[in-house]
Scaffold this motif. Sequence first.
Motif, PDB file in Angstrom:
ATOM      1  N   TRP A 127     -13.055  -7.094   2.156  1.00 31.43           N
ATOM      2  CA  TRP A 127     -13.405  -5.671   2.062  1.00 31.43           C
ATOM      3  C   TRP A 127     -14.902  -5.468   1.883  1.00 31.43           C
ATOM      4  O   TRP A 127     -15.468  -4.479   2.329  1.00 31.43           O
ATOM      5  CB  TRP A 127     -12.656  -4.997   0.897  1.00 31.43           C
ATOM      6  CG  TRP A 127     -13.046  -5.564  -0.438  1.00 31.43           C
ATOM      7  CD1 TRP A 127     -12.480  -6.627  -1.061  1.00 31.43           C
ATOM      8  CD2 TRP A 127     -14.123  -5.126  -1.278  1.00 31.43           C
ATOM      9  NE1 TRP A 127     -13.121  -6.887  -2.236  1.00 31.43           N
ATOM     10  CE2 TRP A 127     -14.138  -5.972  -2.404  1.00 31.43           C
ATOM     11  CE3 TRP A 127     -15.062  -4.089  -1.203  1.00 31.43           C
ATOM     12  CZ2 TRP A 127     -15.066  -5.832  -3.431  1.00 31.43           C
ATOM     13  CZ3 TRP A 127     -15.989  -3.951  -2.230  1.00 31.43           C
ATOM     14  CH2 TRP A 127     -15.982  -4.810  -3.331  1.00 31.43           C
ATOM     15  N   ARG A 172       0.863  -1.181   0.000  1.00 31.22           N
ATOM     16  CA  ARG A 172       0.000   0.000   0.000  1.00 31.22           C
ATOM     17  C   ARG A 172       0.896   1.227   0.000  1.00 31.22           C
ATOM     18  O   ARG A 172       1.922   1.240   0.669  1.00 31.22           O
ATOM     19  CB  ARG A 172      -0.859  -0.023   1.265  1.00 31.22           C
ATOM     20  CG  ARG A 172      -1.909   1.030   1.293  1.00 31.22           C
ATOM     21  CD  ARG A 172      -2.809   0.829   2.488  1.00 31.22           C
ATOM     22  NE  ARG A 172      -2.216   1.296   3.726  1.00 31.22           N
ATOM     23  CZ  ARG A 172      -2.115   2.584   4.044  1.00 31.22           C
ATOM     24  NH1 ARG A 172      -2.518   3.515   3.229  1.00 31.22           N
ATOM     25  NH2 ARG A 172      -1.598   2.929   5.193  1.00 31.22           N
ATOM     26  N   ILE A 215      -6.137   2.531   4.959  1.00 31.54           N
ATOM     27  CA  ILE A 215      -6.545   1.893   3.718  1.00 31.54           C
ATOM     28  C   ILE A 215      -6.539   2.816   2.514  1.00 31.54           C
ATOM     29  O   ILE A 215      -6.122   2.423   1.427  1.00 31.54           O
ATOM     30  CB  ILE A 215      -7.934   1.243   3.908  1.00 31.54           C
ATOM     31  CG1 ILE A 215      -7.787   0.141   4.963  1.00 31.54           C
ATOM     32  CG2 ILE A 215      -8.495   0.671   2.610  1.00 31.54           C
ATOM     33  CD1 ILE A 215      -9.040  -0.499   5.411  1.00 31.54           C
ATOM     34  N   LYS A 269      -8.083  -5.343   0.647  1.00 32.04           N
ATOM     35  CA  LYS A 269      -7.840  -6.370   1.677  1.00 32.04           C
ATOM     36  C   LYS A 269      -8.929  -7.420   1.612  1.00 32.04           C
ATOM     37  O   LYS A 269     -10.085  -7.099   1.292  1.00 32.04           O
ATOM     38  CB  LYS A 269      -7.873  -5.709   3.066  1.00 32.04           C
ATOM     39  CG  LYS A 269      -6.543  -5.133   3.452  1.00 32.04           C
ATOM     40  CD  LYS A 269      -6.339  -5.132   4.948  1.00 32.04           C
ATOM     41  CE  LYS A 269      -7.106  -4.059   5.652  1.00 32.04           C
ATOM     42  NZ  LYS A 269      -6.820  -3.845   7.026  1.00 32.04           N
ATOM     43  N   GLU A 270      -8.561  -8.667   1.931  1.00 33.73           N
ATOM     44  CA  GLU A 270      -9.553  -9.735   1.916  1.00 33.73           C
ATOM     45  C   GLU A 270     -10.726  -9.384   2.842  1.00 33.73           C
ATOM     46  O   GLU A 270     -10.509  -8.887   3.947  1.00 33.73           O
ATOM     47  CB  GLU A 270      -8.888 -11.032   2.378  1.00 33.73           C
ATOM     48  CG  GLU A 270      -9.718 -12.218   2.042  1.00 33.73           C
ATOM     49  CD  GLU A 270      -8.921 -13.508   2.120  1.00 33.73           C
ATOM     50  OE1 GLU A 270      -7.677 -13.477   2.141  1.00 33.73           O
ATOM     51  OE2 GLU A 270      -9.585 -14.545   2.170  1.00 33.73           O
TER      52      GLU A 270
END
Length: 246
Positions: free
Chosen positions: A62, A3, A33, A59-60
């Motif tokens: 979301w 990120r 994020i 992200k997993e």
Amino acid sequence: MTRPPKDDAWCTSLAGKTVERYKLDEYIGAGRIGYVYKAHLEEVPGVSRAVKCIFGDLKEGWEHELQKVMQLQVVESVVHFHHLGAAQISHGGRTRTCQFTVWDYIAPGQDLKRYLARVKKIPATFVFAVVETILRVLYQCERNGVSRHGDLHAGNILIGDDTNARLDDQLQLRDPIYVSDFGYGTSGAVMSPKDDYAGLAQIFNQMVSYVEYEKATPTDRQLLEAMKLTSGSYCVSRKAPSAEAR
Ligand SMILES: Nc1ncnc2c1ncn2[C@@H]1O[C@H](COP(=O)(O)OP(=O)(O)OP(=O)(O)O)[C@@H](O)[C@H]1O
Ligand SMILES: [Mg+2]
């Protein structure tokens, strides 16, 4: 997942660019994020939205955040979700893909942390109002099948300006308080949700040192002391038991 760092000059200097049909007007801030901009729909100038731009992979889990907030779509004091999409942004000779979400814009774009740092002193009644707002939202979560907020912290409590000020019980104008950014975690998901009452206790503790005790009524002081005890014991009781205790 990589990120961009918070201070990434490229991500924070996109004012003037268009993301799908949203014109980014002003950079507001960044969290873990994404990068948040004040923006407006090109067809509807004069009405602001907050656009959160995310660069890199999502992200997993979301989608859990959006599911939760959509279940609360008519609940008061919640920052509501409007739209999501993906767009390419070209700036300074570089093009990047941005996934974005669109939210109510809460003017002037300040969270509780920034608010406390700016006002420096708060009446006890403001503390009660924040705690009450969060508790009311948590109650609505329960009623609407949302297991929990899952990411309660002072950065996710937004304090509006007096455009939408509300009258409190003493008919005094009170800056409006909103809960935003529900966590990705749900029960049984890859990421376990953060405990809401630990989050609330932390928020309460952050506010307490800013209270103007000299101006508080005896009842307000008693209430604050009782809340300190409750939030303190809550924090202690949530800690893992010490070796001796086990
Ligand atoms: N809907 C909104 N309206 C106005 N300002 C907002 C809105 N959402 C966020 N902001 C502002 O943008 C800042 C960054 O928001 P963001 O949610 O990315 O960060 P955060 O809450 O600190 O961290 P996290 O990633 O844990 O949510 C906030 O601190 C707040 O000042
Ligand atoms: Mg946030």
